[in-house]
Scaffold this motif. Structure first.
Motif, short mmCIF file in Angstrom:
data_model
loop_
_atom_site.label_atom_id
_atom_site.label_comp_id
_atom_site.label_asym_id
_atom_site.label_seq_id
_atom_site.Cartn_x
_atom_site.Cartn_y
_atom_site.Cartn_z
N VAL A 429 0.98 -1.19 -0.08
CA VAL A 429 0.31 -0.06 -0.32
C VAL A 429 0.87 1.13 -0.03
CG1 VAL A 429 -2.17 -1.12 0.97
CG2 VAL A 429 -0.30 -0.56 2.63
N SER A 430 1.21 1.80 -1.07
CA SER A 430 2.24 2.73 -1.27
C SER A 430 2.43 3.33 -2.73
CB SER A 430 3.77 2.02 -0.87
OG SER A 430 4.70 3.22 -1.06
N PRO A 431 2.54 4.57 -2.80
CA PRO A 431 2.78 5.54 -2.14
C PRO A 431 1.21 6.37 -1.74
CG PRO A 431 3.43 6.70 -4.11
CD PRO A 431 3.12 4.98 -4.51
N GLY A 432 1.29 7.19 -0.57
CA GLY A 432 0.03 8.11 -0.47
C GLY A 432 -1.30 7.39 -0.32
N VAL A 433 -1.40 6.20 -0.08
CA VAL A 433 -2.77 5.39 0.19
C VAL A 433 -3.36 5.93 1.51
CG1 VAL A 433 -3.98 3.29 0.52
CG2 VAL A 433 -2.08 3.55 -1.35
N HIS A 434 -4.69 6.42 1.36
CA HIS A 434 -5.11 6.96 2.65
C HIS A 434 -6.60 6.54 2.66
CE1 HIS A 434 -7.14 10.43 0.48
NE2 HIS A 434 -6.27 10.35 -0.53
N ASP A 435 -7.06 6.80 4.00
CA ASP A 435 -8.74 6.55 4.35
C ASP A 435 -9.10 5.22 3.74
OD1 ASP A 435 -9.42 9.37 5.68
OD2 ASP A 435 -8.25 9.79 3.56
N ALA A 451 14.35 -8.07 3.71
CA ALA A 451 13.40 -6.99 3.55
C ALA A 451 12.35 -7.52 3.14
CB ALA A 451 13.91 -5.78 2.95
N ALA A 452 11.73 -8.81 3.12
CA ALA A 452 10.47 -9.39 2.83
C ALA A 452 9.42 -8.83 3.95
CB ALA A 452 10.52 -10.69 2.81
N SER A 453 8.24 -8.37 3.35
CA SER A 453 7.12 -7.83 4.28
C SER A 453 5.98 -8.41 4.08
CB SER A 453 6.83 -6.34 4.16
OG SER A 453 8.21 -5.59 4.34
N CYS A 454 4.94 -8.59 5.10
CA CYS A 454 3.53 -9.03 4.92
C CYS A 454 2.75 -7.83 4.65
CB CYS A 454 3.08 -9.56 6.29
SG CYS A 454 1.19 -10.00 6.29
N ILE A 455 2.94 -6.59 5.01
CA ILE A 455 2.21 -5.41 4.65
C ILE A 455 3.17 -4.37 4.74
CG2 ILE A 455 0.05 -3.88 5.29
CD1 ILE A 455 -1.17 -6.22 6.57
N LEU A 456 3.45 -3.58 3.58
CA LEU A 456 4.20 -2.64 3.37
C LEU A 456 3.48 -1.36 3.04
CD1 LEU A 456 7.32 -1.24 3.35
CD2 LEU A 456 7.30 -2.13 0.87
N SER A 457 3.78 -0.23 3.69
CA SER A 457 3.17 1.13 3.46
C SER A 457 4.09 2.29 3.60
CB SER A 457 1.96 1.49 4.51
OG SER A 457 1.53 2.80 4.48
N ARG A 458 3.99 3.23 2.51
CA ARG A 458 4.92 4.21 2.56
C ARG A 458 4.24 5.55 2.24
NH1 ARG A 458 7.66 1.55 5.12
NH2 ARG A 458 9.69 1.03 4.49
N GLY A 459 4.06 6.44 3.06
CA GLY A 459 3.51 7.61 3.03
C GLY A 459 1.99 7.71 3.12
N GLY A 460 1.30 6.71 3.57
CA GLY A 460 0.05 6.52 4.11
C GLY A 460 -0.48 7.46 5.24
N THR A 478 10.11 -8.00 7.90
CA THR A 478 9.32 -7.33 8.71
C THR A 478 7.88 -7.40 8.67
OG1 THR A 478 11.02 -5.33 9.19
CG2 THR A 478 8.78 -5.08 9.67
N ALA A 479 7.01 -7.89 9.45
CA ALA A 479 5.63 -8.23 9.11
C ALA A 479 4.90 -7.10 8.70
CB ALA A 479 5.21 -8.75 10.21
N ILE A 480 5.05 -5.99 9.41
CA ILE A 480 4.12 -4.87 9.10
C ILE A 480 5.11 -3.74 9.08
CG2 ILE A 480 2.12 -3.44 9.63
CD1 ILE A 480 0.59 -5.77 10.79
N ASP A 481 5.30 -3.31 8.00
CA ASP A 481 6.04 -1.97 7.80
C ASP A 481 5.55 -0.83 7.35
OD1 ASP A 481 8.49 -0.52 7.15
OD2 ASP A 481 9.49 -2.01 6.24
N VAL A 482 5.46 0.18 8.20
CA VAL A 482 4.88 1.46 7.99
C VAL A 482 5.81 2.70 8.20
CG1 VAL A 482 3.03 2.85 8.61
CG2 VAL A 482 2.78 0.43 8.68
#
Length: 526
Positions: A429-435, A451-460, A478-482
């Motif tokens: 979920v990247s970049p800028g995903v919101h609400d 650097a495997a991730s379950c959920i990765l968010s940048r700029g959300g 990292t499981a959840i990387d925000v």
């Protein structure tokens, strides 16, 4: 064994006669009939044969199959031989000559020797399926891919696009049925011509610049040029985007739809207040590529198109260009449901700048993520992605992640989806995903060197991530990387996200959360 797809009894002439009778009856009675059609009514054969013992030598034109029953009527049909093309791709060509019941000569030679190769051959029904779809669009009705029948779509102009039907705007249409389509475009693959099977889109203007930022809650925007605003009328739909030119994006980072209520010189009022703030911090540029804050008029508009129940198979046709099963752009109210797809060449689905998309209860197995880019009000629910052990599971390990939610997608739900083994990131979920709510999803093993991730968010921002199950990863993970999206022309900071009550096991770290510049995220894991 040879598998020949079933065909309904009765000729094309009988089917067409029955349709004419029904239409005439509707005219006489004064009733408006919404018609349903099938490809057979437009000359479709639906005669695809599947064999699992295809044999051909590299450099040879001679194809053999012990289970096939070739006849002279097969000359001219499309044929797809898995693994016999260059680099392990499928050989997609035509049957040039009949030799014997177990042997034919192909129009193009194999690059790779194969035995026991999965092979499809059959009449190219692109024209018939296109006519069926166009007829359905004209009648605001449907085209039904007949139950138990397998159709071949294989030529150099095999994309079927809603706007090309010539009945715009498209206000309602359904593509359904429990039949199967083999989408194997003939090379070279060309964008918008044969690189996607079904393309559901509206038409749009190029982006036009907006003066000043748009605040959340504002009910208007100001066009930079009065001449641009003059193109709009009350009731028109526009898509507002702010585009970032940095390599991390090179696309939208903010996006939303708005409907025009009034135009006064350069000022454009909207029917409802803006839900998204557009900062207008990126300099305007374009053409040919457009950057910065702008608006596009969407017209004629395509809306209320439904695709359900069909099966689409896309063989591995080429490495350097993806082939997509279903693509959408600038549509409203599109529904994709209960579709089964295997795409060894790319995405089963790629959506861009749609409003109100529903992608529900589909089974998709693709070489690339299903992608949802700059979508608003989307519902991505109950889908099964790259699960192993199904009839349409890919034969090779996953080469990408599970779901890709990107480029400013907003006001959406990503819930109750199940992903099989994936690579690098299960839900991006990247970049800028919101609400947006990411809830109740299940992710199987994630593989990646590091650097495997379950959920990765940048700029959300203002996202809720909860009750997801992450089953583990290989290597450093990292499981959840925000975190922040720092690789943009203007950084986007992680802000006011709520991450809690997710079930995590088998990762080096359960979460990397709350470390962004603003430190406003709330993170609590089991």
């Amino acid at each position: 064994m040879q598998q020949r797809s079933k065909k309904k009894e009765g000729g094309v002439e009988v089917a067409m006669l029955l349709r004419i009778v029904v239409i005439i009856a509707g005219v006489i009675s004064g009733c408006a009939y919404v018609t349903a059609a099938t490809p057979q009514e437009f000359g479709g054969k639906g005669d695809v044969v599947t064999v699992h013992d295809g044999t051909i030598d590299g450099g040879s034109l001679s194809f053999r199959s012990a289970s096939a029953v070739f006849t002279s009527k097969d000359v001219g049909k499309a044929i797809v031989v898995s693994g016999a093309g260059a680099g392990g791709n499928a050989l997609v060509t035509k049957i040039q000559a009949f030799v014997a019941a177990k042997q034919v000569t192909l129009a193009a030679s194999a690059s790779t020797s194969v035995t026991e190769a999965l092979t499809y051959y059959g009449s190219d029904d692109t024209s018939a399926i296109r006519s069926c779809i166009y007829q359905g669009i004209a009648a605001s009705g449907s085209c039904t891919i007949s139950d138990g029948v397998t159709f071949m779509v294989s030529n150099s102009k095999s994309t079927i696009a809603t706007f090309a039907a010539g009945h715009n705007p498209v206000s309602k249409f359904t593509l359904d049925g429990h039949g199967t389509i083999i989408f194997a475009p003939q090379e070279p693959l060309t964008a918008g011509t044969n690189d996607r099977f079904f393309y559901i889109s509206s038409q749009e203007t190029n982006p036009m610049p907006i003066s000043g930022p748009i605040d959340r809650g504002a009910s208007s925007f100001t066009a930079q040029n009065v001449s641009d605003a003059s193109l709009l009328s009350p009731g028109d739909w526009v898509v507002i985007t702010e585009r970032d030119s940095a390599p991390m994006a090179r696309d939208n980072v903010y996006a939303d739809w708005a409907q025009v209520s009034e135009v006064m010189n350069a000022a454009v009022k909207t029917t409802t207040p803006f839900r998204t703030a557009f900062p207008n911090k990126r300099p305007w540029a374009g053409p040919p590529r457009y950057w910065g804050l702008g608006f596009r008029k969407v017209a004629p508009l395509t809306s209320n198109v439904t695709v359900r129940d069909i099966t689409i198979i896309v063989p591995k046709v080429k490495d350097s260009h993806v082939a997509v099963a279903i693509a959408t752009r600038d549509t409203r109210g599109t529904v994709i449901s209960n579709v089964k797809c295997q795409d060894a060449s790319g995405n089963c689905f790629a959506g861009y700048m749609d409003q109100g998309l529903k992608f529900q209860n589909n089974e998709v197995n693709g070489a690339l993520y299903p992608e949802f880019a700059s979508e608003v009000d989307a519902d991505i629910t109950g889908n099964r992605v790259n699960e192993v052990g199904t009839a349409l599971s890919l034969l090779t390990p996953a080469t990408s992640g599970g779901l890709e939610i990107d480029f400013g997608t907003a006001f959406s739900n990503v819930t109750d989806n199940s992903m099989g083994p994936v690579r690098q990131v299960c839900i991006l979920v990247s970049p800028g995903v919101h609400d947006t709510v990411v809830k109740g999803n299940i992710c199987d093993l994630v593989t990646f060197g590091s650097a495997a991730s379950c959920i990765l968010s940048r700029g959300g921002y203002r996202m809720t991530v909860t009750q997801n199950t992450c089953k583990g990863a290989t290597g450093k993970s990292t499981a959840i990387d925000v975190g922040d999206a720092n690789g943009l022309t203007v950084p986007m900071y992680s802000d006011s996200n709520r991450i809690f009550d997710n079930s995590v096991r088998g990762f080096s770290r359960a979460s990397a959360c709350g470390g962004g510049r603003l430190r406003t995220d709330m993170c609590r894991e089991r």
